[in-house]
Design a protein around this motif. Structure first.
Motif, short mmCIF file in Angstrom:
data_model
loop_
_atom_site.label_atom_id
_atom_site.label_comp_id
_atom_site.label_asym_id
_atom_site.label_seq_id
_atom_site.Cartn_x
_atom_site.Cartn_y
_atom_site.Cartn_z
N ALA A 41 0.76 -1.18 -0.02
CA ALA A 41 0.03 -0.02 -0.10
C ALA A 41 0.76 1.28 0.00
O ALA A 41 0.63 2.24 -0.78
N LYS A 42 1.94 1.30 0.94
CA LYS A 42 2.73 2.45 0.70
C LYS A 42 3.52 2.57 -0.29
O LYS A 42 3.47 3.72 -1.02
N THR A 43 3.81 1.48 -1.24
CA THR A 43 4.52 1.70 -2.36
C THR A 43 3.62 2.27 -3.69
O THR A 43 3.98 3.06 -4.38
N ALA A 44 2.35 1.64 -3.46
CA ALA A 44 1.52 2.10 -4.49
C ALA A 44 1.22 3.56 -4.34
O ALA A 44 1.05 4.22 -5.20
N LEU A 45 1.04 4.02 -2.93
CA LEU A 45 0.71 5.36 -2.79
C LEU A 45 1.65 6.22 -3.07
O LEU A 45 1.35 7.56 -3.69
N ASP A 46 2.90 5.88 -2.75
CA ASP A 46 3.98 6.94 -3.13
C ASP A 46 4.27 7.03 -4.72
O ASP A 46 4.82 7.96 -5.16
N ASN A 47 3.71 5.87 -5.50
CA ASN A 47 3.77 6.15 -6.86
C ASN A 47 2.74 6.87 -7.69
O ASN A 47 2.86 7.07 -8.74
N ILE A 48 1.67 7.00 -7.17
CA ILE A 48 0.28 7.77 -7.55
C ILE A 48 0.79 9.21 -7.33
O ILE A 48 0.88 9.71 -6.44
N LYS A 49 0.55 10.11 -8.32
CA LYS A 49 0.59 11.56 -8.51
C LYS A 49 -0.85 12.09 -8.81
O LYS A 49 -1.65 11.53 -9.60
#
Length: 245
Positions: A41-49
């Motif tokens: 979840a953290k990785t996915a959120l970090d990659n969304i702009k």
């Protein structure tokens, strides 16, 4: 309107208060580094702009007004790419607990009868346009990550917002263990108490999800699909932050 909801909930609280005090929450262990779903979840959120949904203008004002009326803090606007070659603007939002849409915190006599309890976040999603809710309301999801506890998840399911609220308040009433107020009667009491909120919701397309995130600052993204007649709209993430008690 809010007074009616408070009176309805207060009557439930008055009965519950005769049965004893609130139960203290269990102590939490020190947070560990994120792993598994939390790390994903953290990785996915970090990659969304936020620029994934650039250019949303038309129709967002109405969605924003509805969320603010319910006291749900709006996220970034987004777009749905539909299989009928149209675009559907939309807006997500979040309400951290303890809280109840349209009313605020309903904790009376030490008893919490909020639809959204402490350590929970209610997510709302409002698409602009006409959508088909005659079938399943599944398709929209939430990804979240609590930066204080390093907990998180992806793919938390959403349902109709009205269904989510009634189910949550029914659970609160049943947890209060009020005599003769369980099962169908608890649901009827929840529907009566929330009637002003339910009346304010559009008839279709609006989604809701209640997630136990724990206390802290929660990064969130709402995304997924909603049916639009014979077409399906795929929504880019609507991003935001909620701080829970």
């Amino acid at each position: 309107m809010t007074g009616k909801i408070r009176l309805a909930l207060a009557s439930v609280v008055a009965s519950a208060a005769l049965l004893g005090g609130a139960v203290a929450p269990a102590a939490q262990a020190a947070p560990a580094a994120p792993t598994g779903q939390a790390l994903a979840a953290k990785t996915a959120l970090d990659n969304i702009k936020p620029t994934d949904a650039a250019g949303v203008i038309d129709g967002i004002a109405a969605a924003n007004a509805l969320l603010e009326k319910l006291k749900i803090t709006p996220f970034t606007p987004t777009l749905g790419a539909c299989t009928d070659f149209t675009l559907a603007p939309a807006l997500g939002g979040a309400m951290p607990g303890p809280n109840t849409p349209l009313v605020g915190d309903v904790t009376i006599g030490g008893i919490d009868l909020n639809a959204v309890k402490k350590g929970e976040v209610l997510y709302g999603f409002v698409p602009v346009g006409t959508f088909d809710d005659t079938g399943s309301k599944s398709g929209m999801q939430v990804a979240w990550f609590n930066v204080n506890t390093f907990q998180g998840n992806i793919g938390e399911p959403m349902d109709g917002l009205a269904d989510t609220l009634v189910k949550a308040l029914t659970k609160r009433i049943e947890e209060a263990k009020i005599p003769l107020l369980s099962g169908p009667l608890a649901k009827a009491a929840a529907e009566k108490a929330l009637k002003p909120v339910l009346d304010a919701l559009p008839s279709n397309g609006v989604r809701g999800g209640l997630v136990e995130t724990g206390s802290g600052t929660v990064l969130s993204a709402i995304y997924g699909t909603i049916k639009k007649g014979d077409a399906t709209c795929f929504f880019f993430p609507s991003l935001g932050i909620a701080t829970t008690k």
